[in-house]
Design an enzyme around this catalytic site. Structure first.
Site, PDB file in Angstrom:
ATOM      1  CD  GLU A 270     -59.688 -10.704 -71.161  1.00 31.18           C
ATOM      2  OE1 GLU A 270     -59.143 -11.778 -71.506  1.00 31.18           O
ATOM      3  OE2 GLU A 270     -59.554  -9.632 -71.788  1.00 31.18           O
ATOM      4  CD  GLU A 324     -64.738 -11.565 -79.238  1.00 36.21           C
ATOM      5  OE1 GLU A 324     -64.501 -10.423 -79.714  1.00 36.21           O
ATOM      6  OE2 GLU A 324     -64.270 -11.963 -78.158  1.00 36.21           O
ATOM      7  CD  GLU A 333     -57.029 -16.171 -78.253  1.00 35.55           C
ATOM      8  OE1 GLU A 333     -57.608 -15.072 -78.313  1.00 35.55           O
ATOM      9  OE2 GLU A 333     -56.499 -16.587 -77.213  1.00 35.55           O
TER      10      GLU A 333
END
Length: 394
Positions: A270, A324, A333
């Site tokens: 990631e 998301e 985030e």
């Protein structure tokens, strides 16, 4: 005309021979560039549309965080290479019950082969260094049971890994000083020993974004963004670093060497940069996200290693395909996506989204090939095929 037919036959035979050699090579990661497909959202495209998007963008390597059957079915027959995830909540059970591991692999991996090109299983994500120490103790057992399940089912081409965050390291600056934390070592070393035996890499989630955010007073943002900068010098190794990601990777290599695993490869599972954040996250901007991801793509296209491991080509999965919107935590985030929910690009780093013209989607330039995950053998095979076709048509 005869000479053309002789050339055509020679090229055809060479193509068949070369293709057979390529097919014998088993790799967990083709090329250098991949992407994470997170789905904690209620506004992203269907898996079928995501497949279309990834193929248009020419991104071949994909990681998911579970083994969702709708995704596995959508990826069938596409040529995309997938790493599925065993979610953290299953780790303790898989560690305690070998039969459950066999059942999980049979249901979520074997039943989708060979149509879906599943290349690996990631057992949990960022477990060591996390808040559940019971899960730390269970991780190795889960990894072994999942691996043994693949062997029992004769799935010998499936690579078993687990990804780690920066939380497993101590003293990571300069890179050569990095070691594993004292409370992590007792769990990490047996895990590394097993991975060394089965040929698995060390998987690292590396975020210059987070490192910069933690100390903006002392870190040059240009260093984090692959921009022109003075960089840093590691006086122990006499190595110079002009970007933070290379330094983070070499810190992992230093920790591995300290633990006795100098030859183990590090793969970045990631990395990314948020395009939006809270008031306290000033670095989370569209411009910074575009700069990081564009420069990262260029860096990976060079197919080179790091200062400490120059012959070990850097490979990375970008986080992530989409924002998301259902994720918890700070605003950043929820804003790591390269693409919008409608499939168009969030910002331009050279990809084609679902709204690109058909001509843009179909044209595969040499630059695209180098920047993406199409390996050189595949390119050579394609080039030979094209020459043979031209000869035939003539």
């Amino acid at each position: 005309m005869k000479i053309f037919w002789v050339l055509f036959r020679f090229l055809t035979m060479f193509l068949i021979f070369f293709s057979s050699i390529v097919s014998l090579t088993v790799q967990g990661f083709t090329g250098t560039y991949g992407i994470n497909y997170g789905r904690i959202a209620d506004n992203i495209p269907s898996p079928d549309q995501v497949v279309t998007l990834l193929r248009a963008a020419k991104i071949k390597n994909v990681r998911i965080y579970d083994a969702d059957h709708s995704v596995l079915k959508a990826f069938s027959g596409t040529g995309l290479e997938l790493v599925v995830g065993l979610p953290n909540e299953y780790v303790k059970d898989m560690s305690a019950n070998a039969d459950h591991a066999v059942s999980w692999v049979k249901e979520n991996v074997q039943s989708f082969l060979p149509g879906t090109n599943i290349r690996g299983i990631a057992v949990g994500n960022e477990i060591l260094g996390g808040g559940d120490t019971e899960m730390w103790a269970a991780l190795l057992g889960a990894v072994k049971n999942i691996y043994n399940a693949t062997q029992t089912l004769h799935l010998t081409d499936i690579q078993i890994t687990t990804a780690h965050s920066q939380a497993v390291f101590a003293n990571s600056y300069p890179p050569s000083s990095c070691i594993f934390k004292d409370n992590i070592v007792q769990y990490m070393k047996p895990l590394l020993e097993f991975f060394s035996q089965i040929g698995s890499p060390f998987c690292l989630n590396a975020y210059p974004f987070l490192a910069y955010m933690s100390d903006p007073e002392n870190i040059d943002i240009n260093y984090a963004l692959f921009q022109s900068t003075q960089g840093i010098d590691d006086t122990k190794t006499d190595l110079h670093y002009d970007n933070m990601l290379d330094a983070q990777i070499d810190a992992a290599y230093a920790a591995l060497e300290d633990a006795g695993f100098k030859k183990m490869e590090v793969i970045v599972t990631e990395t990314g940069w948020a395009s939006r954040g809270d008031d306290s996250e000033a670095a989370a901007t569209v411009n910074n996200a575009m700069t990081y991801n564009y420069n990262l793509r260029k860096r990976l296209a060079k197919r080179k290693g790091t200062p400490l491991r120059p012959k070990m080509v850097v490979k990375a999965y970008i986080f992530a395909i989409f924002n998301e919107d259902l994720k918890s935590g700070p605003t950043s985030e929820r804003n790591f996506g390269l693409f919008k929910p409608d499939g168009s690009i969030a910002y331009n780093i050279g990809f084609h989204g679902l709204k690109s013209s058909s001509a843009d989607t179909l044209l595969l330039s040499l630059k695209d090939i180098r920047a993406q995950d199409w390996s050189r053998p595949h390119f050579l095979v394609s080039a030979i095929s094209a020459v043979a076709l031209l000869v035939f048509l003539r």
